[in-house]
Motif scaffolding. Structure first.
Motif, PDB file in Angstrom:
ATOM      1  N   ILE A  16     -29.524 -41.474 -19.472  1.00  0.00           N
ATOM      2  CA  ILE A  16     -30.619 -42.151 -20.190  1.00  0.00           C
ATOM      3  C   ILE A  16     -30.050 -43.425 -20.810  1.00  0.00           C
ATOM      4  CG2 ILE A  16     -32.224 -42.034 -22.122  1.00  0.00           C
ATOM      5  CD1 ILE A  16     -32.487 -39.066 -21.617  1.00  0.00           C
ATOM      6  N   GLN A  17     -30.611 -44.569 -20.420  1.00  0.00           N
ATOM      7  CA  GLN A  17     -30.121 -45.862 -20.894  1.00  0.00           C
ATOM      8  C   GLN A  17     -31.170 -46.519 -21.786  1.00  0.00           C
ATOM      9  OE1 GLN A  17     -29.121 -48.113 -17.403  1.00  0.00           O
ATOM     10  NE2 GLN A  17     -27.320 -46.871 -16.928  1.00  0.00           N
ATOM     11  N   ALA A  18     -30.697 -47.108 -22.871  1.00  0.00           N
ATOM     12  CA  ALA A  18     -31.601 -47.732 -23.841  1.00  0.00           C
ATOM     13  C   ALA A  18     -31.598 -49.241 -23.695  1.00  0.00           C
ATOM     14  CB  ALA A  18     -31.197 -47.348 -25.249  1.00  0.00           C
ATOM     15  N   GLN A  19     -32.785 -49.836 -23.887  1.00  0.00           N
ATOM     16  CA  GLN A  19     -32.897 -51.294 -23.951  1.00  0.00           C
ATOM     17  C   GLN A  19     -32.757 -51.785 -25.387  1.00  0.00           C
ATOM     18  OE1 GLN A  19     -36.686 -51.994 -21.931  1.00  0.00           O
ATOM     19  NE2 GLN A  19     -35.572 -53.132 -20.358  1.00  0.00           N
ATOM     20  N   GLY A  20     -33.130 -50.908 -26.315  1.00  0.00           N
ATOM     21  CA  GLY A  20     -33.044 -51.317 -27.714  1.00  0.00           C
ATOM     22  C   GLY A  20     -33.627 -50.263 -28.627  1.00  0.00           C
ATOM     23  N   LEU A  21     -33.283 -50.337 -29.898  1.00  0.00           N
ATOM     24  CA  LEU A  21     -33.774 -49.424 -30.925  1.00  0.00           C
ATOM     25  C   LEU A  21     -34.314 -50.254 -32.077  1.00  0.00           C
ATOM     26  CD1 LEU A  21     -33.850 -46.371 -31.912  1.00  0.00           C
ATOM     27  CD2 LEU A  21     -31.776 -46.933 -33.177  1.00  0.00           C
ATOM     28  N   GLU A  22     -35.593 -50.058 -32.395  1.00  0.00           N
ATOM     29  CA  GLU A  22     -36.213 -50.816 -33.480  1.00  0.00           C
ATOM     30  C   GLU A  22     -36.749 -49.854 -34.531  1.00  0.00           C
ATOM     31  OE1 GLU A  22     -35.827 -53.895 -33.406  1.00  0.00           O
ATOM     32  OE2 GLU A  22     -35.641 -54.490 -31.309  1.00  0.00           O
ATOM     33  N   ARG A  23     -36.330 -50.056 -35.769  1.00  0.00           N
ATOM     34  CA  ARG A  23     -36.827 -49.214 -36.856  1.00  0.00           C
ATOM     35  C   ARG A  23     -38.244 -49.639 -37.235  1.00  0.00           C
ATOM     36  NH1 ARG A  23     -31.532 -48.711 -37.082  1.00  0.00           N
ATOM     37  NH2 ARG A  23     -30.671 -46.720 -37.795  1.00  0.00           N
ATOM     38  N   LEU A  24     -39.053 -48.656 -37.601  1.00  0.00           N
ATOM     39  CA  LEU A  24     -40.472 -48.900 -37.869  1.00  0.00           C
ATOM     40  C   LEU A  24     -40.783 -48.655 -39.343  1.00  0.00           C
ATOM     41  CD1 LEU A  24     -41.951 -47.062 -34.745  1.00  0.00           C
ATOM     42  CD2 LEU A  24     -41.591 -49.519 -35.031  1.00  0.00           C
ATOM     43  N   MET A  25     -41.587 -49.544 -39.908  1.00  0.00           N
ATOM     44  CA  MET A  25     -41.972 -49.451 -41.313  1.00  0.00           C
ATOM     45  C   MET A  25     -43.490 -49.338 -41.403  1.00  0.00           C
ATOM     46  SD  MET A  25     -38.989 -49.783 -42.765  1.00  0.00           S
ATOM     47  CE  MET A  25     -39.382 -50.118 -44.500  1.00  0.00           C
ATOM     48  N   LEU A  26     -43.964 -48.516 -42.322  1.00  0.00           N
ATOM     49  CA  LEU A  26     -45.389 -48.404 -42.604  1.00  0.00           C
ATOM     50  C   LEU A  26     -45.565 -48.346 -44.112  1.00  0.00           C
ATOM     51  CD1 LEU A  26     -48.230 -48.092 -41.333  1.00  0.00           C
ATOM     52  CD2 LEU A  26     -47.942 -45.625 -41.571  1.00  0.00           C
ATOM     53  N   ASP A  27     -46.357 -49.287 -44.646  1.00  0.00           N
ATOM     54  CA  ASP A  27     -46.559 -49.383 -46.099  1.00  0.00           C
ATOM     55  C   ASP A  27     -45.215 -49.494 -46.834  1.00  0.00           C
ATOM     56  OD1 ASP A  27     -49.295 -49.159 -45.684  1.00  0.00           O
ATOM     57  OD2 ASP A  27     -49.260 -46.977 -45.870  1.00  0.00           O
ATOM     58  N   ASN A  28     -44.335 -50.308 -46.264  1.00  0.00           N
ATOM     59  CA  ASN A  28     -43.016 -50.570 -46.841  1.00  0.00           C
ATOM     60  C   ASN A  28     -42.116 -49.334 -46.895  1.00  0.00           C
ATOM     61  OD1 ASN A  28     -43.571 -53.331 -47.343  1.00  0.00           O
ATOM     62  ND2 ASN A  28     -44.691 -52.766 -49.217  1.00  0.00           N
ATOM     63  N   ALA A  29     -42.464 -48.309 -46.140  1.00  0.00           N
ATOM     64  CA  ALA A  29     -41.640 -47.092 -46.081  1.00  0.00           C
ATOM     65  C   ALA A  29     -41.117 -46.904 -44.663  1.00  0.00           C
ATOM     66  CB  ALA A  29     -42.452 -45.871 -46.508  1.00  0.00           C
ATOM     67  N   TYR A  30     -39.884 -46.433 -44.555  1.00  0.00           N
ATOM     68  CA  TYR A  30     -39.245 -46.208 -43.260  1.00  0.00           C
ATOM     69  C   TYR A  30     -39.874 -44.981 -42.601  1.00  0.00           C
ATOM     70  CZ  TYR A  30     -35.488 -44.872 -40.012  1.00  0.00           C
ATOM     71  OH  TYR A  30     -34.777 -44.507 -38.907  1.00  0.00           O
ATOM     72  N   SER A  31     -40.507 -45.153 -41.428  1.00  0.00           N
ATOM     73  CA  SER A  31     -41.222 -44.070 -40.759  1.00  0.00           C
ATOM     74  C   SER A  31     -40.445 -43.460 -39.601  1.00  0.00           C
ATOM     75  CB  SER A  31     -42.571 -44.573 -40.220  1.00  0.00           C
ATOM     76  OG  SER A  31     -43.393 -45.008 -41.259  1.00  0.00           O
ATOM     77  N   GLY A  32     -39.564 -44.205 -38.975  1.00  0.00           N
ATOM     78  CA  GLY A  32     -38.856 -43.721 -37.798  1.00  0.00           C
ATOM     79  C   GLY A  32     -38.416 -44.904 -36.959  1.00  0.00           C
ATOM     80  N   ALA A  33     -38.363 -44.718 -35.655  1.00  0.00           N
ATOM     81  CA  ALA A  33     -37.883 -45.802 -34.797  1.00  0.00           C
ATOM     82  C   ALA A  33     -38.508 -45.712 -33.420  1.00  0.00           C
ATOM     83  CB  ALA A  33     -36.361 -45.757 -34.688  1.00  0.00           C
ATOM     84  N   ALA A  34     -38.560 -46.866 -32.758  1.00  0.00           N
ATOM     85  CA  ALA A  34     -38.992 -46.939 -31.361  1.00  0.00           C
ATOM     86  C   ALA A  34     -37.744 -47.169 -30.511  1.00  0.00           C
ATOM     87  CB  ALA A  34     -39.983 -48.084 -31.170  1.00  0.00           C
ATOM     88  N   LEU A  35     -37.523 -46.259 -29.555  1.00  0.00           N
ATOM     89  CA  LEU A  35     -36.391 -46.385 -28.640  1.00  0.00           C
ATOM     90  C   LEU A  35     -36.922 -46.831 -27.289  1.00  0.00           C
ATOM     91  CD1 LEU A  35     -33.364 -45.915 -27.986  1.00  0.00           C
ATOM     92  CD2 LEU A  35     -33.994 -43.571 -27.337  1.00  0.00           C
TER      93      LEU A  35
END
Length: 642
Positions: free
Chosen positions: A278-297
C-alpha cells in the motif's frame, strides 16, 4: 462427578453423554489442551496500573458505548447480589458495576477491573468461553473448569463490531449460584445489542464529522483514492478503493486500524508504517470547528482505472425480474455516508434499520444492500406492514397450514420469511407492525426459525432483515407502541437517509437524471430549465423529497408545452405566485398546442399510463385525480390500460 471424571482422566470421552452440555465439555477440553490447572483458585490480574489504564483508553469507544446500558441497569443490580462486567476482546475486565458486597467478593478471584478471564488463563467461564465460541451462554457453578471459581454463576454475551461482525468484547452478569436463571443470558444479550447500537451510532457520528471536515478542506483531491482515518488511525470511510486498483483492499476495510495514533505520525513515517503493498500519495490532517478530527490518507493506485463522471451508485436489475436499472444519486456527505454504510452492511450478516422521511428513497437503500450480497441468486422479498391488516400480517410473515383460519388457502402457504430464505426480507413501515405480533418477529430473528400459523413444526430460515420506517421508533417505544428489545434487534446497523432539503447540491443532478428518463420514456425532446426555475426548484423545501421531485419532472413532461421549462410550467404549490388561477395554468398548457383541452387531457393520461407501465394507482397519483375519476376518463377517451 462429571468434572472430577474429566480432570482425572483428561479425556472428554470418559464423561457420560448428557451429563454435561456439549459447549461446556468442548470448553473443558480446550482448557485442558491449553494447560490450565483445574486446581487454580482464581484468575490472574494485571497489577500495573498503567497497563490497565492503557487498556481502558484503547477501548474507550467500547466503554463509551456501554455506559448508557450500564447506567440503566446499575440501580437494579445494587441489591440483587449481581455484578455486570465489561471485558475487552482479550477477556480483560475494563468496567464493573453492581452489588457492592458481590464486587468485594469478586476481588478474591480477581473478578474486577484488570482481571484476565481468557480461557487460556482460567479455563471455562462466562467471559473467556464466549470469546472462544462467539456465542452467548451461561456457565453455572461446577461447569467452570477451575475449582476456585465454582462458587459463582455467570452469563455472557459477545459484543460485535457493527461493520465487520468481529467480537470486540463481552458483557457478563456474575454472582453467587442462587442468582442463576437461564434467562440471565437474555438480559446480557439485550445489553450487548444495546451496546452494538451505540457503537454503530458512535461510528456514524465520527464518520459524519470526518466527512464534513474532508469536504470543507482544501485537500479534497478530486477523484483520488482516499481513506479517512480517525485520530486513532482507524478507517472510517474510503473512496475509490476496490479490489482491482488495490489488491490489498482487505487491509483498507472500514473499521480496520491502519495506522497508530495519528498525532505521532508524520508523512515521512508512512512507508514503514503502511503494509508494503500500500503506497501513499500524502497524508493531510483534517480540522472541524478548529478541532483535530482525523486525517485523509491519499493512496497511489496500482492500476489506472476509469472513474464514472456521474455521482451515485448503480443497482442492476435482478435475475429474471422485469425491472429497470436503478441509480442512487448523491454527493453530499450524509448521502455518501448512507451509501457507504449500506454497502458495508451488505458484507456482514446483521439486521439493518433504514430511517428517513417519506419519499427519500429508503427502499433504494434496501435494494442497494441486496445488490451487494455475495449470492447473486439471493431472494429479495418486500412487505409493507402498513398495507396489510393486523389480522393478516402474521399469516403474510410466517405463512399458515391448511385450515389455520377461515379463508385460508387449501394446502396452506409459506410466508415471507420462507420466501426470503437465503436472502433479504424487507419490512417497510415496520413502525406500523401490531404490538402483539412484535414478540413473534423478535423470536423468529433470534432463533432463525419460524412456525407457520396453525402448525407446531419448526422451520429454520436464514433471513437477513432490512426494516424501514419514517417514524421515530424511540418515541414509539416511550408510547408503548414498539418493543424496546425488537428495536435493538433490528437496528444493529442504522442508516439515516437525509431529506432532500439537507442535500440541495443533489437537486440539479436529480433534475438532469429524471429529465433524461422521462424524455426517453415519453418520446419527447429533452427539455431545458431556465435559471429562475432552477433557482426556485433548489430553494423549495420538498416535503415529499425525491419522490415529489420525480413526480414534478414527470408532470412537466406530461403537460409542458415548450422546449424550455419556466416557472409557469411548475405545479402551483412550487410557484411563488400561489394565487394564480387554474385558468392561467390551463392557458400555459394550451399555449402553442393546436388541440382542444380533451385531446390534451387524453394525451396526458396515455403518457402517464405508458410512463407508469400500466400501474393505475400511480397514474392517478401523478395526475392528481382519484382512481374512479381516472377510470371514468379512460372510458370517456377509450383509453386501454395496455
Amino acid at each position: 462427578m462429571a468434572w472430577e471424571t474429566f480432570v482425572t482422566s483428561e479425556q472428554s470421552g470418559d464423561v457420560q453423554p448428557g451429563h454435561v452440555r456439549d459447549d461446556i465439555l468442548a470448553s473443558w477440553q480446550r482448557s485442558m489442551d491449553l494447560g490450565v490447572d483445574a486446581g487454580t483458585l482464581s484468575s490472574s490480574k494485571f497489577t500495573d496500573e498503567n497497563e490497565i489504564h492503557m487498556r481502558r483508553e484503547r477501548n474507550a469507544h467500547l466503554r463509551r458505548a456501554a455506559s448508557a446500558a450500564f447506567q440503566r441497569l446499575e440501580p437494579h443490580l445494587s441489591d440483587a447480589k449481581s455484578i455486570l462486567l465489561l471485558a475487552d476482546d482479550q477477556g480483560v475486565i475494563i468496567d464493573a458495576i453492581g452489588d457492592p458486597s458481590v464486587l468485594d467478593e469478586g476481588r478474591d478471584i480477581n473478578l474486577e477491573v484488570g482481571g484476565h478471564w481468557d480461557e487460556k488463563v482460567v479455563g471455562t467461564n462466562g467471559i473467556g468461553t464466549v470469546l472462544s465460541t462467539g456465542k452467548p451462554m451461561y456457565v453455572h457453578a461446577t461447569e467452570h473448569f477451575v475449582e476456585g471459581v465454582q462458587t459463582w454463576t455467570c452469563a455472557g454475551a459477545p459484543i460485535r463490531n457493527p461493520f465487520d461482525n468481529s467480537v470486540i468484547g463481552v458483557v457478563d452478569l456474575s454472582g453467587p449460584p442462587d442468582i442463576f436463571r437461564r434467562h440471565n443470558v437474555a438480559l446480557v444479550l439485550a445489553a450487548a445489542r444495546e451496546i452494538e447500537i451505540a457503537l454503530a451510532e458512535q461510528q456514524r457520528q465520527d464518520r459524519t464529522q470526518l466527512l464534513e471536515a474532508f469536504l470543507q478542506s482544501k485537500y479534497n483531491h478530486g477523484d483520488s483514492s482516499v481513506v479517512l482515518l480517525d485520530r486513532n488511525g482507524r478507517i472510517l470511510f474510503r473512496r475509490g478503493v476496490d479490489d482491482v486498483s488495490f489488491p490489498s483492499s482487505d487491509k483498507l476495510l472500514v473499521g480496520h486500524k491502519l495506522l497508530p495514533n495519528l498525532e505521532a505520525v508524520s508523512e515521512k513515517d508512512l512507508p514503514k508504517l503502511l503494509p508494503p503493498d500500500i503506497q501513499a500519495q500524502g497524508l493531510e490532517r483534517l480540522m472541524l470547528d478548529n478541532a483535530y478530527s482525523g486525517a485523509a490518507l491519499f493512496l497511489r493506485s496500482s492500476q489506472k482505472k476509469e472513474l464514472s463522471k456521474k455521482a451515485g451508485v448503480i443497482i442492476r436489475p435482478r435475475r429474471d425480474v422485469p425491472e429497470n436499472t436503478i441509480e442512487i444519486i448523491g454527493t453530499s456527505s450524509k448521502m455518501l455516508e448512507a451509501i457507504e454504510l449500506a454497502e458495508r452492511a451488505a458484507k456482514v450478516n446483521v439486521s439493518v434499520l433504514i430511517q428517513g422521511e417519506t419519499g427519500v428513497g429508503k427502499e433504494l437503500f434496501a435494494r442497494l444492500i441486496h445488490s451487494r450480497l455475495a449470492q447473486s441468486d439471493a431472494p429479495y422479498v418486500p412487505l409493507n406492514c402498513a398495507a396489510v391488516s393486523g389480522d393478516l400480517i402474521g399469516a403474510e410473515l410466517f405463512g399458515y397450514v391448511d385450515g389455520a383460519f377461515t379463508g385460508a388457502v387449501r394446502g396452506g402457504r409459506p410466508g415471507k420469511f420462507e420466501q426470503a430464505n437465503g436472502g433479504i426480507l424487507c419490512l417497510d413501515e415496520i413502525g406500523d407492525m401490531p404490538i402483539e405480533l412484535q414478540p413473534y418477529l423478535l423470536r423468529a430473528l433470534e432463533q432463525r426459525a419460524i412456525y407457520r400459523m396453525g402448525d407446531s413444526k419448526r422451520r429454520s430460515v436464514d433471513v437477513r432483515l432490512v426494516a424501514m420506517t419514517n417514524r421515530d421508533l424511540r418515541s414509539e417505544i416511550e408510547k408503548g407502541a414498539f418493543r424496546r428489545d425488537l428495536f435493538y434487534r433490528i437496528g444493529v446497523v442504522t442508516i439515516l437517509v437525509p431529506p432532500l432539503r439537507e442535500r440541495t447540491a443533489d437537486i440539479f443532478p436529480l433534475i438532469e437524471h429524471f429529465s433524461a428518463l422521462y424524455a426517453e420514456t415519453m418520446g419527447r425532446e429533452k427539455m431545458t430549465f431556465d435559471a429562475a426555475t432552477l433557482d426556485l426548484l433548489q430553494s423549495y423545501r420538498w416535503p415529499g423529497n425525491v419522490r415529489e421531485l420525480r413526480n414534478t419532472i414527470q408532470r412537466i413532461y406530461l403537460v409542458g408545452s415548450g422546449p424550455v421549462v419556466t416557472i409557469r410550467d411548475l405545479p402551483p404549490e412550487l410557484r411563488d405566485d400561489f394565487d394564480e388561477t387554474e385558468a392561467d395554468s390551463l392557458e400555459s398548457i394550451l399555449r402553442g398546442n393546436s388541440g382542444d383541452l380533451e385531446s390534451i387531457e387524453a394525451s396526458a393520461i396515455r403518457r402517464t399510463i405508458l410512463a407508469e407501465k400500466g400501474n393505475l394507482t400511480r397514474v392517478a397519483m401523478v395526475l392528481g385525480i382519484s382512481r374512479p375519476t381516472l377510470y371514468r376518463k379512460m372510458r370517456q377517451y377509450r383509453i386501454e390500460r395496455g
